[in-house]
Design an enzyme around this catalytic site. Structure first.
Site, short mmCIF file in Angstrom:
data_model
loop_
_atom_site.label_atom_id
_atom_site.label_comp_id
_atom_site.label_asym_id
_atom_site.label_seq_id
_atom_site.Cartn_x
_atom_site.Cartn_y
_atom_site.Cartn_z
N GLU A 292 0.78 -1.33 -0.22
CA GLU A 292 0.07 -0.01 0.00
C GLU A 292 0.82 1.25 0.01
OE1 GLU A 292 -2.27 3.25 -0.07
OE2 GLU A 292 -3.06 0.89 -0.08
N GLY B 250 -7.00 0.83 4.01
CA GLY B 250 -8.22 1.30 3.92
C GLY B 250 -8.41 1.93 2.68
N CYS C 32 -11.73 4.89 0.34
CA CYS C 32 -12.94 4.52 0.96
C CYS C 32 -13.03 4.83 2.42
CB CYS C 32 -13.65 3.18 0.90
SG CYS C 32 -14.95 2.71 1.85
N LYS D 132 -19.63 10.20 4.91
CA LYS D 132 -20.67 9.88 5.60
C LYS D 132 -20.82 10.51 7.04
CE LYS D 132 -21.60 7.94 1.85
NZ LYS D 132 -20.88 8.26 0.88
N GLU E 2 -24.37 21.04 -14.15
CA GLU E 2 -24.29 19.64 -14.63
C GLU E 2 -24.72 19.68 -16.30
OE1 GLU E 2 -24.23 15.92 -15.76
OE2 GLU E 2 -23.85 16.27 -13.70
N VAL F 261 -16.89 14.91 -11.36
CA VAL F 261 -17.62 14.52 -12.87
C VAL F 261 -17.36 12.89 -12.87
CG1 VAL F 261 -17.48 16.84 -13.66
CG2 VAL F 261 -15.47 15.31 -13.85
N ASP G 100 -12.64 -0.89 -8.03
CA ASP G 100 -12.76 0.16 -9.29
C ASP G 100 -11.87 -0.01 -10.53
OD1 ASP G 100 -14.36 1.17 -7.26
OD2 ASP G 100 -13.30 3.24 -7.01
N ALA H 110 -17.60 0.43 -2.71
CA ALA H 110 -16.64 -0.46 -1.84
C ALA H 110 -17.09 -1.81 -1.68
CB ALA H 110 -16.49 0.52 -0.72
N HIS I 203 -43.19 -3.68 14.26
CA HIS I 203 -43.79 -2.24 14.16
C HIS I 203 -43.48 -1.53 15.37
CE1 HIS I 203 -47.05 0.54 13.04
NE2 HIS I 203 -47.33 0.32 14.41
#
Length: 474
Positions: A39, A44, A47, A56, A209, A276, A318, A326, A450
């Site tokens: 790496e 990781g 992501c 997030k 856009e 983009v 990817d 991911a 419920h």
């Protein structure tokens, strides 16, 4: 592996420690193979460090502040103050915990970790170039290899990420302050997620856009729900325009756009975020020294097990093509590791769910009604609006719906499109249903707790059969 001219031999070499690479490395080690993972940046991958997780985290934090400001109808009156430095610190703590955990998990499973940039010497050897305190070059020879180098943001002419006023998504997620005015180029999922974040942080946001709508991969009735909420956040959309250049001004910058007819528009800003799309990272690998082939889009060609044009070299995530997700990368990593261990791999799942963490969220899996028709099905569709959900009403967030698509003859679940609160969580039930070849009846007769949002999926299954109780059957 730090001194120049060091060399090691390994059964399996994995290049890239993102969600595809580290999962492949751990699973291959669990099969009893000697595994080395290289790496160049951070465990990781994008992501955990610069994409899914930090975005997030920001979405959760800004949602909390936004919801508090808008809770007056519940009898709650608040106007939170946002400290960006503190938010950055919290976000970094989250990512550091996860990346540290990845490193520990790899070591605990016996994976050898090597830091540096990998480049193929030939089809069974790579050279690793390391920088910093551990600078130098070393070589690794291998029997089998998994390439998982991921992707990077696409740059457009005239907008160089090296300029401080031009942001990639990574730059936006590392911002230490909120620009008063932000122009976002691209209304795909990354552009829409980050537009929402910065609008909730107080920025004036213009989205440019080239296409005719936001989130072009999704159906109009889904994107309409997201656009409506974005409009409530005062996000302005400018469709049919492409960004051509930017210029410094006395009070910031201006972004110039152009339509297909050559009509120009100018938008004032303090920063411009270019979102983009993303492109595979293959240029640093030295693939010309191997027989690994790329397709016309620049992705590595693979079969259903992730095997490339070389029998002993695999590619996942990817770098191996769409969808760039991911969880898709991790699934491919498991399949490839099992295949290279010669343990009768599966051919993968029948469905890969996708989510967009806009406000509200989008969760999809499988086929739309139109796609089902194109594949020769006679589909039936069931839909349940969240405004009819007791749980949605108790959260004061009733935008959106859950929709199921099924085969009209067998009732087998073919797909789902959900837009609304927690859509990213709700879609998992349908993904399982598709993989288990479940039917509308199976979902409809499964007792759902419920009050929960998941009842919307059950009600959509009932609606498709004409049996819905809490919404009208049409």
């Amino acid at each position: 592996m730090t001194a120049e001219n060091d060399s090691i031999e390994t059964d399996v070499l994995v290049i890239g420690a993102g969600p595809g690479g580290y999962v492949a490395a751990i699973r291959a080690a669990q099969h009893g193979l000697d595994v080395t993972l290289v790496e160049k940046d951070a465990y990781g991958g994008v992501c955990l460090n610069h994409g899914c997780i930090p975005s997030k985290a920001y979405i959760s934090a800004t949602d909390l502040a936004y919801e508090a400001r808008g809770a007056s109808e519940m009898g709650i009156f608040a106007d939170p103050t946002i400290d960006m430095a503190k938010m950055q610190e919290w976000k970094s703590n989250v990512t550091n915990k996860l990346t540290g955990a990845v490193e520990k998990l790899c070591k605990a499973n016996g994976v050898t970790l090597v830091e540096g940039l990998a480049s193929f010497v030939d089809e069974n050897e790579i050279q690793v170039t390391s920088e910093g305190k551990k600078s130098g070059q070393s070589s690794i020879t291998f029997d089998r290899c998994v390439i998982s180098t991921g992707s990077r943001p696409i740059q457009i002419p005239g907008f160089d990420f090296a300029d401080s006023k031009v942001w990639s998504s990574r730059d936006a997620l590392a911002a230490e302050s909120v620009p008063d005015r932000l122009v976002v180029v691209g209304a795909g999922y990354i552009g829409m997620e980050l537009s929402t974040v910065f609008a909730k942080l107080g920025a004036e946001v213009d989205v440019v856009e080239m296409l005719d709508d936001a989130l072009p991969a999704y159906e109009d009735d889904i994107t309409r729900v997201v656009r409506k909420r974005a409009s409530e956040l005062d996000i302005d959309f400018h469709f049919g325009e492409g960004a051509t250049e930017w210029r410094d001004t006395d009070d910031g910058m201006e972004v110039v756009t152009e339509t297909k007819d050559g009509e120009e528009s100018i938008y004032s800003a303090d920063r411009v975020l270019v979102a983009v799309g993303r492109q595979p990272v293959t240029d640093t690998l030295g693939l010309k020294n191997t027989g690994v082939e790329l397709n016309e889009q620049g992705f590595i060609e693979t079969d259903r097990h992730g095997r490339t044009s070389l029998e002993h070299v695999f590619a996942v995530g990817d770098v191996a093509g769409e969808p760039m997700l991911a969880h898709k990368a991790s699934n491919e990593g498991i399949i490839a590791a099992t295949a290279l261990a010669e343990n009768s791999p599966s051919s993968g799942t029948r469905s890969i769910p996708a989510a967009v963490f806009t406000d509200p969220e989008i969760g999809t899996v499988g086929l739309t009604e139109h796609e089902a028709e194109q594949e020769g099905y006679n589909p039936i569709v069931g839909k349940f609006p969240f405004r009819a959900s007791g749980r949605a009403l108790t959260t004061s967030d009733t935008a959106g719906f859950a929709r199921l698509v099924a085969d009209g003859e067998s009732g087998a679940i073919l797909g789902a499109q959900i837009v609304g609160s927690e859509a990213s969580e709700l879609v998992a039930e349908v993904a399982l249903a598709i993989d288990m070849e479940a039917t509308l009846k199976d979902i409809a007769t499964t007792v759902h707790t419920h009050p929960t949002l998941s009842e919307a999926v059950m009600e959509a299954a009932e609606n498709a059969q004409g049996h819905a109780i809490h919404t009208l059957n049409r």
